[in-house]
Design an enzyme around this catalytic site. Structure first.
Site, PDB file in Angstrom:
ATOM      1  CG  ASP A  51      -2.253   0.752   0.833  1.00  0.00           C
ATOM      2  OD1 ASP A  51      -2.764   0.570  -0.288  1.00  0.00           O
ATOM      3  OD2 ASP A  51      -2.731   1.546   1.664  1.00  0.00           O
ATOM      4  CD  GLU A 214      -9.410  -0.076  -3.279  1.00  0.00           C
ATOM      5  OE1 GLU A 214      -9.065  -0.641  -2.223  1.00  0.00           O
ATOM      6  OE2 GLU A 214      -8.816   0.906  -3.742  1.00  0.00           O
TER       7      GLU A 214
HETATM    8  C1  HMH Z   1      -5.401   0.014  -2.437  1.00  0.00           C
HETATM    9  N1  HMH Z   1      -7.005   1.783  -2.007  1.00  0.00           N
HETATM   10  C2  HMH Z   1      -5.796   1.288  -1.782  1.00  0.00           C
HETATM   11  N2  HMH Z   1      -4.926   1.911  -0.972  1.00  0.00           N
HETATM   12  C3  HMH Z   1      -5.268   3.072  -0.374  1.00  0.00           C
HETATM   13  N3  HMH Z   1      -4.378   3.673   0.450  1.00  0.00           N
HETATM   14  C4  HMH Z   1      -6.548   3.614  -0.591  1.00  0.00           C
HETATM   15  C5  HMH Z   1      -7.390   2.932  -1.425  1.00  0.00           C
HETATM   16  C6  HMH Z   1      -7.028   4.888   0.073  1.00  0.00           C
HETATM   17  O1  HMH Z   1      -6.152   5.924   0.051  1.00  0.00           O
END
Ligand code: HMH
Length: 226
Positions: A51, A214
């Site tokens: 992330d 997602e």
């Molecule tokens: C995969 N989706 C993903 N990472 C994040 N940090 C966000 C959304 C929201 O900022």
């Protein structure tokens, strides 16, 4: 209800019509495992490292949304909402570095996994100049909202979220972030209420793709796919 009010609810209508993929994104097993206190550390660490890469690539996407708002929006307050989003991404990058140090995750050594690469490539496609502001701002809302709704779920009164994960959950699950997502949704609904049928079709397809990506990102975090 008159038509203008009805049209301000495009997003809500779409989410109702695509409830199964929406629920899959905001109530994923990875999030449920954080909420139940059963998440394994290796999954959390994988999510953290991937992330961080995603967020760094999300910044230029948000910059492109900001640029489109300045050129195309009929409401000058849009810029301020997007700018606040960028400020929060600045804090996020800082938080990822500190959190990674706590978990002995060496961020510079991490390469993006395939699923993450797909998502980042999709973000790049949304940065192109021919992408309508309506499509871009709705994507921005959707990406932020999935995290807000997912992590807020882990902070509900009956959640058994362990203390070491609470900070992460509070980052996206806090009330202020919720209000910010509401502001983005209102901007998106306003744009959609004025959009052509062509833009509506494109935006709905993009929203579905974001929700799928997602879900895949959570699957990757759990180690189910690369
Ligand atoms: C995969 N989706 C993903 N990472 C994040 N940090 C966000 C959304 C929201 O900022």
């Amino acid at each position: 209800m008159d038509e203008s009010k009805d049209k301000m609810k495009t997003i809500e209508t779409w989410l109702k019509n695509h409830d199964s993929v929406y629920q899959a994104a905001i109530r994923h097993a990875f999030i449920q495992s954080i909420r139940e206190g059963t998440v394994d550390f290796s999954s959390f660490k994988r999510w953290l490292g991937q992330d961080y890469i995603f967020v760094r690539r999300f910044v230029p996407f948000v910059a492109s949304v900001l640029q489109k708002a300045c050129k195309e929006s009929d409401d000058e307050s849009d810029m301020e909402v997007i700018l606040a989003g960028m400020a929060s991404l600045n804090d996020e990058i800082d938080w990822f570095k500190k959190e990674a140090a706590k978990w002995d995750v060496e961020l510079p050594a991490i390469a993006p996994q395939k699923t993450n690469q797909h998502y980042c490539r999709f973000l790049e496609s949304l940065m192109q100049p021919d992408i309508d502001y309506t499509v871009a701002i709705t994507a921005f809302w959707a990406i932020e909202a999935v995290y807000q709704l997912s992590f807020a779920h882990c902070l509900e009164a009956d959640a058994k979220t362990a203390s070491e994960f609470r900070q992460a959950c509070e980052r996206w699950g806090n009330e202020g972030f919720g209000l910010y997502c509401d502001s983005l949704r209102k901007i998106a609904n306003r744009c959609l209420s004025k959009a052509s049928d062509d833009v509506l079709v494109k935006t709905e397809a993009m929203l579905l793709r974001v929700l799928e990506l997602e879900v895949e990102f959570w699957n990757m975090s759990e180690g189910r796919i690369n």
